[in-house]
Design a protein around this motif. Structure first.
Motif, short mmCIF file in Angstrom:
data_model
loop_
_atom_site.label_atom_id
_atom_site.label_comp_id
_atom_site.label_asym_id
_atom_site.label_seq_id
_atom_site.Cartn_x
_atom_site.Cartn_y
_atom_site.Cartn_z
N VAL A 205 6.47 -1.86 -4.80
CA VAL A 205 5.52 -0.80 -5.14
C VAL A 205 4.51 -0.71 -3.99
N VAL A 206 4.54 0.40 -3.26
CA VAL A 206 3.72 0.57 -2.06
C VAL A 206 2.42 1.27 -2.43
N ILE A 207 1.29 0.60 -2.17
CA ILE A 207 -0.03 1.14 -2.49
C ILE A 207 -0.67 1.66 -1.21
N ALA A 208 -1.21 2.89 -1.25
CA ALA A 208 -1.80 3.48 -0.05
C ALA A 208 -3.04 4.29 -0.41
N ASP A 209 -3.82 4.60 0.62
CA ASP A 209 -4.99 5.47 0.49
C ASP A 209 -4.83 6.61 1.49
N PRO A 210 -5.27 7.84 1.15
CA PRO A 210 -5.07 8.99 2.05
C PRO A 210 -5.59 8.78 3.47
N ARG A 211 -6.69 8.04 3.62
CA ARG A 211 -7.28 7.87 4.94
C ARG A 211 -6.47 6.92 5.82
#
Length: 291
Positions: A205-211
């Motif tokens: 499960v890959v967690i990311a933030d737009p920035r």
């Protein structure tokens, strides 16, 4: 004793995620994972039409007659949440940090497992194993997992996915459904992932933030790496710098996703500030269709 405010926050996330589980996930959980775990039951003489891949060659050699292994489906799953709590999880440029997203996700997965009478455990890691809670059942157990996801204060700041996978391989003797939840800002974990994939049902499960993949034009900024402490000054007004920033992220994600493809792993991609239910529901439906 747990402070009242902490209990209220735990209850809020339990109520919020419980509704989503009841409405969208619980019905798909068991159908998506059933039949993934099997246990050896006995051997019996080979009969015409049996799958030759099930032949027990040791018994066959001793007896001089072909025998096959019989297995039975495990009705009770063992689920392990393998969660990255490294410094980069503190990033959040929308309505939540990556860690808050991870806590909500972990609560949903834990409650889905419990509602289907499965056991669920939790391993929190950075560049070391921060906490390991064995798989159990029950609503009180889920509340403990939510509390640790929200309030565990990690000692480390880096990310060591390899060590986390090796830990699961050591302690999980039976086949386990492992949700590996991380932003995967790490390398050199391919061999450990290969071993874990053979033993367990691994779901990245890959967690990311737009920035992380798009830097806005806001002039000169100072950026600090939450995992190493390194500080740099970046001119975001420079188109070249913004392009280089986006290209570096693209290269890192491409290398990670190519690794998943080679190992035939299907990741779930989640981003802060976005709905997490629909990606989960889509993934569960895909698994149900394949099985």
């Amino acid at each position: 004793m747990i402070p009242r405010e902490t209990l209220r926050k735990i209850r809020r996330i339990q109520i919020r995620t419980s509704h989503k589980v009841d409405e969208l996930l619980a019905g798909n959980w068991h159908s998506a994972f059933k039949g993934r775990g099997i246990e050896f039951e006995e051997v019996r003489p080979y009969q015409i039409g049996d799958d030759v891949r099930a032949i027990d060659w040791n018994v066959t050699a001793r007896s001089g007659e072909p025998f096959i292994k019989l297995f039975r489906e495990e009705r009770e799953l063992s689920v392990q949440l393998l969660v990255d709590l490294s410094g980069s999880q503190n990033l959040g440029t929308t309505s939540q940090t990556k860690r808050e997203l991870v806590a909500e996700l972990g609560a949903m997965l834990a409650m889905s497992a419990i509602k289907n009478n499965d056991k669920v455990g939790l391993t929190l890691f950075t560049d070391g194993i921060e906490k390991a809670i064995p798989a159990r059942k029950g609503s009180r157990h889920v509340l403990r997992l939510i509390r640790e996801l929200l309030y565990c204060d990690p000692i480390g700041t880096g990310t060591d996915v390899k060590q986390a996978l090796e830990h699961v391989n050591r302690v999980s003797k039976r086949r386990t459904v492992v949700f590996l939840i991380s932003d995967f800002q790490d390398s050199q974990y391919e061999s450990a992932l290969k071993v874990a994939r053979r033993r367990h049902d691994i779901i990245p499960v890959v967690i990311a933030d737009p920035r992380e993949h798009k830097m806005p034009n806001v002039g000169l900024v100072r950026l600090q790496d939450e995992e190493t402490g390194e500080v740099i000054t970046l001119d975001t007004a420079s188109r070249k710098n913004r392009h280089r920033y986006a290209e570096l992220y693209r290269q890192q994600t491409e290398a990670r996703d190519n690794l998943f493809r080679r190992l035939q792993l299907t990741p779930i991609h989640l981003e802060t500030g976005c709905d997490i239910v629909e990606p989960l529901r889509k993934y569960f439906h895909q698994r149900e269709s394949r099985s």
